[in-house]
Design a protein around this motif. Structure first.
Motif, PDB file in Angstrom:
ATOM      1  N   THR A   1      -1.989   2.908  -7.922  1.00 41.32           N
ATOM      2  CA  THR A   1      -2.330   1.870  -6.907  1.00 41.32           C
ATOM      3  C   THR A   1      -1.091   1.351  -6.446  1.00 41.32           C
ATOM      4  OG1 THR A   1      -1.973  -0.235  -8.946  1.00 41.32           O
ATOM      5  CG2 THR A   1      -4.088   0.773  -9.082  1.00 41.32           C
ATOM      6  N   PRO A   2      -1.260   0.833  -5.561  1.00 39.03           N
ATOM      7  CA  PRO A   2       0.158  -0.298  -4.733  1.00 39.03           C
ATOM      8  C   PRO A   2       1.577  -0.101  -6.398  1.00 39.03           C
ATOM      9  CG  PRO A   2      -1.286  -0.355  -3.652  1.00 39.03           C
ATOM     10  CD  PRO A   2      -2.321   0.568  -4.489  1.00 39.03           C
TER      11      PRO A   2
ATOM     12  N   GLN B   1       2.991   9.855   6.874  1.00 39.15           N
ATOM     13  CA  GLN B   1       1.938  10.589   6.750  1.00 39.15           C
ATOM     14  C   GLN B   1       0.952   9.488   6.167  1.00 39.15           C
ATOM     15  OE1 GLN B   1       3.845  13.237   7.839  1.00 39.15           O
ATOM     16  NE2 GLN B   1       1.507  14.127   6.804  1.00 39.15           N
ATOM     17  N   LEU B   2       1.009   8.625   6.479  1.00 40.26           N
ATOM     18  CA  LEU B   2      -0.199   7.314   6.665  1.00 40.26           C
ATOM     19  C   LEU B   2      -0.192   6.471   7.945  1.00 40.26           C
ATOM     20  CD1 LEU B   2      -0.506   6.496   2.336  1.00 40.26           C
ATOM     21  CD2 LEU B   2      -1.896   7.951   3.812  1.00 40.26           C
TER      22      LEU B   2
ATOM     23  N   LEU C   1       6.167   2.627   1.846  1.00 40.07           N
ATOM     24  CA  LEU C   1       4.743   3.186   0.835  1.00 40.07           C
ATOM     25  C   LEU C   1       3.930   2.521   0.066  1.00 40.07           C
ATOM     26  CD1 LEU C   1       3.847   5.820   0.377  1.00 40.07           C
ATOM     27  CD2 LEU C   1       4.666   6.430  -1.482  1.00 40.07           C
ATOM     28  N   ILE C   2       4.892   1.303  -0.002  1.00 36.98           N
ATOM     29  CA  ILE C   2       4.003   0.342  -1.193  1.00 36.98           C
ATOM     30  C   ILE C   2       3.279  -0.325   0.187  1.00 36.98           C
ATOM     31  CG2 ILE C   2       3.912  -2.149  -2.281  1.00 36.98           C
ATOM     32  CD1 ILE C   2       6.445  -0.411  -3.579  1.00 36.98           C
TER      33      ILE C   2
ATOM     34  N   THR D   1      -2.451  -0.889   2.749  1.00 35.13           N
ATOM     35  CA  THR D   1      -3.006  -1.498   3.556  1.00 35.13           C
ATOM     36  C   THR D   1      -4.115  -0.001   4.212  1.00 35.13           C
ATOM     37  OG1 THR D   1      -0.719  -0.657   4.793  1.00 35.13           O
ATOM     38  CG2 THR D   1      -1.674  -2.966   4.351  1.00 35.13           C
ATOM     39  N   ALA D   2      -3.983   0.978   4.060  1.00 28.35           N
ATOM     40  CA  ALA D   2      -4.564   2.107   4.753  1.00 28.35           C
ATOM     41  C   ALA D   2      -5.782   1.938   4.007  1.00 28.35           C
ATOM     42  CB  ALA D   2      -3.718   3.315   4.324  1.00 28.35           C
ATOM     43  N   PRO D   3      -7.105   1.939   4.886  1.00 26.58           N
ATOM     44  CA  PRO D   3      -8.193   2.072   4.887  1.00 26.58           C
ATOM     45  C   PRO D   3      -8.761   3.554   3.402  1.00 26.58           C
ATOM     46  CG  PRO D   3      -8.089   1.968   6.715  1.00 26.58           C
ATOM     47  CD  PRO D   3      -7.128   2.040   6.424  1.00 26.58           C
TER      48      PRO D   3
END
Length: 220
Positions: A18-19, A69-70, A119-120, A125-127
């Motif tokens: 997880t984050p 990348q995200l 990154l966190i 937030t990225a699906p």
């Protein structure tokens, strides 16, 4: 009989990375690294060819690159977002991120913390269905979080050796990233030592030390 059955039952499988795992690993690493004497940063980081300052820059660069990348609405599936990565000296790490040496170790660690925070935030937030390129397999947000955790844990190990610091990260976090990225490796009773072995940094009884290794970033 019930107590015996409970004792014999297998341990539950670790959950997803997880984050919060990444945030925890990063904050523990920062706390450890802040204990380093200022003069120690020019020494080598463990078995790496880089000095400790360069290794933190490399770690910050890894976390930044994974966040990047995200970032796009349509993340790349066949290559990296095309930032310019270049070394500051022959043999140094090829980074897009470099810290201002005039800011000293405190500034260097602030660069690391800021890169990790990117990154966190992206993983939060990225699906979950997001996919993006990595050389070890097109991955999802959880995979990039796990990659970030491994980078933090093992490079802090390298740094701790060079800086003369103690470093033993949480076993539960190590177990989750092993399960996510190293499905070919049995976690064992000591996930941290197993992670060091999986990344070529330690020996395990009955197993030769790895001279090459990779993780598997594809979603499980």
């Amino acid at each position: 009989m019930r107590r015996q059955a409970e004792q014999d039952a297998p341990a539950p499988a670790p959950g997803p990375v997880t984050p919060d795992d990444l945030d925890r690993a990063l904050q523990l690493a920062l706390a450890a690294l802040r204990e380093a004497p200022p003069a120690a940063w020019e020494g080598k980081a463990g078995t790496l060819e880089w000095d400790c300052w360069e290794t933190v820059e490399h770690l910050a660069d890894d976390l930044f690159a994974y966040a990047a990348q995200l970032g796009p609405k349509q993340p790349p599936l066949t290559g990296e977002v095309p930032f310019v990565w270049e070394p500051r000296r022959p043999g140094g790490p090829a980074n897009a991120i470099h810290a201002d040496r005039a800011a000293g170790p405190a500034g260097l660690l602030q660069v690391l913390e800021a890169s990790g925070a990117l990154l966190i935030a992206m993983v939060r937030t990225a699906p979950p269905a997001t996919r993006s390129y990595h050389g070890f397999g097109v991955s999802d947000p959880e995979g990039f979080a796990a990659m970030g955790v491994v980078e933090v844990l093992v490079h802090t190990h390298d740094l701790a050796e060079g800086l003369g610091l103690a470093w033993t990260p949480p076993a539960d976090v190590c177990g989750r990233v092993l399960r996510r990225l190293f499905p070919d490796v049995a976690t064992g009773d000591d996930p941290w030592t197993t992670l060091l072995w999986a990344t070529g940094r330690a020996e395990l009884p009955g197993r030769q030390r790895r001279t090459s290794w990779r993780w598997y970033g594809e979603p499980r």
